[in-house]
Design a protein around this motif. Structure first.
Motif, mmCIF file in Angstrom:
data_model
loop_
_atom_site.group_PDB
_atom_site.id
_atom_site.type_symbol
_atom_site.label_atom_id
_atom_site.label_comp_id
_atom_site.label_asym_id
_atom_site.label_seq_id
_atom_site.Cartn_x
_atom_site.Cartn_y
_atom_site.Cartn_z
ATOM 1 N N THR A 36 16.255 65.966 -83.301
ATOM 2 C CA THR A 36 16.775 66.400 -81.997
ATOM 3 C C THR A 36 18.036 65.621 -81.637
ATOM 4 O O THR A 36 18.998 66.189 -81.109
ATOM 5 C CB THR A 36 15.695 66.252 -80.907
ATOM 6 O OG1 THR A 36 14.550 67.017 -81.298
ATOM 7 C CG2 THR A 36 16.200 66.745 -79.561
ATOM 8 N N GLY A 37 18.051 64.338 -81.938
ATOM 9 C CA GLY A 37 19.253 63.531 -81.703
ATOM 10 C C GLY A 37 20.437 64.051 -82.509
ATOM 11 O O GLY A 37 21.564 64.129 -82.000
ATOM 12 N N ARG A 92 7.681 55.815 -79.635
ATOM 13 C CA ARG A 92 8.595 56.283 -80.693
ATOM 14 C C ARG A 92 8.761 55.242 -81.759
ATOM 15 O O ARG A 92 8.566 54.116 -81.652
ATOM 16 C CB ARG A 92 9.942 56.712 -80.145
ATOM 17 C CG ARG A 92 10.707 55.609 -79.457
ATOM 18 C CD ARG A 92 12.026 56.163 -78.945
ATOM 19 N NE ARG A 92 12.528 55.261 -77.942
ATOM 20 C CZ ARG A 92 13.693 54.661 -78.021
ATOM 21 N NH1 ARG A 92 14.476 54.884 -79.019
ATOM 22 N NH2 ARG A 92 14.105 53.866 -77.084
ATOM 23 N N PHE A 150 12.441 63.102 -83.223
ATOM 24 C CA PHE A 150 13.412 62.367 -82.424
ATOM 25 C C PHE A 150 14.761 62.316 -83.145
ATOM 26 O O PHE A 150 15.808 62.589 -82.551
ATOM 27 C CB PHE A 150 12.886 60.951 -82.141
ATOM 28 C CG PHE A 150 13.715 60.178 -81.172
ATOM 29 C CD1 PHE A 150 13.539 60.338 -79.811
ATOM 30 C CD2 PHE A 150 14.662 59.263 -81.613
ATOM 31 C CE1 PHE A 150 14.294 59.618 -78.901
ATOM 32 C CE2 PHE A 150 15.421 58.543 -80.708
ATOM 33 C CZ PHE A 150 15.237 58.713 -79.352
ATOM 34 N N PHE A 184 11.877 64.493 -76.685
ATOM 35 C CA PHE A 184 12.987 63.580 -76.963
ATOM 36 C C PHE A 184 13.279 62.732 -75.723
ATOM 37 O O PHE A 184 13.385 61.510 -75.800
ATOM 38 C CB PHE A 184 14.230 64.385 -77.379
ATOM 39 C CG PHE A 184 15.432 63.547 -77.697
ATOM 40 C CD1 PHE A 184 15.598 63.005 -78.958
ATOM 41 C CD2 PHE A 184 16.402 63.299 -76.739
ATOM 42 C CE1 PHE A 184 16.717 62.235 -79.268
ATOM 43 C CE2 PHE A 184 17.521 62.538 -77.029
ATOM 44 C CZ PHE A 184 17.678 62.002 -78.298
ATOM 45 N N LYS A 185 13.378 63.403 -74.572
ATOM 46 C CA LYS A 185 13.633 62.698 -73.307
ATOM 47 C C LYS A 185 12.500 61.719 -72.998
ATOM 48 O O LYS A 185 12.741 60.564 -72.650
ATOM 49 C CB LYS A 185 13.786 63.692 -72.162
ATOM 50 C CG LYS A 185 13.912 63.035 -70.779
ATOM 51 C CD LYS A 185 13.645 64.006 -69.643
ATOM 52 C CE LYS A 185 12.274 64.560 -69.732
ATOM 53 N NZ LYS A 185 11.337 64.378 -68.699
ATOM 54 N N ASP A 186 11.257 62.169 -73.157
ATOM 55 C CA ASP A 186 10.110 61.305 -72.871
ATOM 56 C C ASP A 186 10.054 60.112 -73.813
ATOM 57 O O ASP A 186 9.678 59.004 -73.410
ATOM 58 C CB ASP A 186 8.802 62.102 -72.947
ATOM 59 C CG ASP A 186 8.613 63.038 -71.762
ATOM 60 O OD1 ASP A 186 9.332 62.890 -70.760
ATOM 61 O OD2 ASP A 186 7.736 63.922 -71.852
ATOM 62 N N MET A 187 10.443 60.307 -75.069
ATOM 63 C CA MET A 187 10.488 59.184 -76.016
ATOM 64 C C MET A 187 11.625 58.229 -75.642
ATOM 65 O O MET A 187 11.463 57.010 -75.683
ATOM 66 C CB MET A 187 10.640 59.701 -77.446
ATOM 67 C CG MET A 187 9.399 60.417 -77.945
ATOM 68 S SD MET A 187 9.634 61.198 -79.547
ATOM 69 C CE MET A 187 9.572 59.770 -80.620
ATOM 70 N N LEU A 188 12.763 58.781 -75.272
ATOM 71 C CA LEU A 188 13.908 57.968 -74.880
ATOM 72 C C LEU A 188 13.587 57.106 -73.667
ATOM 73 O O LEU A 188 13.993 55.948 -73.578
ATOM 74 C CB LEU A 188 15.086 58.896 -74.580
ATOM 75 C CG LEU A 188 16.498 58.359 -74.649
ATOM 76 C CD1 LEU A 188 16.775 57.765 -76.020
ATOM 77 C CD2 LEU A 188 17.479 59.462 -74.356
ATOM 78 N N LEU A 189 12.818 57.665 -72.726
ATOM 79 C CA LEU A 189 12.445 56.948 -71.517
ATOM 80 C C LEU A 189 11.218 56.055 -71.683
ATOM 81 O O LEU A 189 10.799 55.393 -70.726
ATOM 82 C CB LEU A 189 12.194 57.950 -70.371
ATOM 83 C CG LEU A 189 13.399 58.771 -69.934
ATOM 84 C CD1 LEU A 189 12.984 59.807 -68.893
ATOM 85 C CD2 LEU A 189 14.502 57.866 -69.392
ATOM 86 N N GLY A 190 10.619 56.065 -72.866
ATOM 87 C CA GLY A 190 9.457 55.215 -73.139
ATOM 88 C C GLY A 190 8.146 55.780 -72.643
ATOM 89 O O GLY A 190 7.141 55.065 -72.613
ATOM 90 N N ARG A 232 8.756 60.635 -84.692
ATOM 91 C CA ARG A 232 10.028 59.960 -85.000
ATOM 92 C C ARG A 232 10.989 60.897 -85.726
ATOM 93 O O ARG A 232 12.203 60.879 -85.467
ATOM 94 C CB ARG A 232 9.768 58.703 -85.819
ATOM 95 C CG ARG A 232 9.170 57.592 -84.998
ATOM 96 C CD ARG A 232 8.837 56.379 -85.814
ATOM 97 N NE ARG A 232 8.364 55.312 -84.942
ATOM 98 C CZ ARG A 232 7.798 54.200 -85.383
ATOM 99 N NH1 ARG A 232 7.631 54.001 -86.673
ATOM 100 N NH2 ARG A 232 7.395 53.291 -84.528
#
Length: 105
Positions: free
Chosen positions: A36-37, A105, A33, A95-101, A30
């Motif tokens: 990176t955000g 996260r 995340f 980050f992308k993989d967390m954003l896409l579930g 987290r």
């Protein structure tokens, strides 16, 4: 490879599973995340505002959150110290993989 020598990777596809193993702790992920955000936001702010001084905060945002996650929650050394370019790439892929579930996260 001698004991204590950092593992080397020839391809990112070989590195990424190792990278994920280094980020098993949910709080660490987290913090990555958020960091990176913030990096993405700071770069966009600098580009759209034309005020490139925002870029000075990029390393602090990116590394600051990640290193807190590693040192206080994951209890390991950041992959940045062993594989800096793959690690940076890994931050954005995670980050992308967390954003896409794909990763919790």
């Amino acid at each position: 490879m001698a004991a204590g020598e950092p593992k080397t990777f020839n391809r990112f596809s070989d590195f990424y599973p190792f990278y994920l193993q280094e980020h098993r702790n949910l709080t660490c992920r987290r913090l990555h995340f958020v960091g990176t955000g913030l990096v993405i936001a700071l770069v966009l702010i600098a580009l759209f505002s034309g005020n490139y001084r925002w870029l000075a905060a990029v390393p602090l945002a990116g590394y600051g959150f990640a290193w807190v996650g590693h040192f206080f929650f994951e209890h390991n050394r950041p992959a940045t110290f062993k594989n800096p370019l793959y690690s940076l790439w890994g931050d954005f892929v995670m980050f992308k993989d967390m954003l896409l579930g794909r990763i919790e996260r």
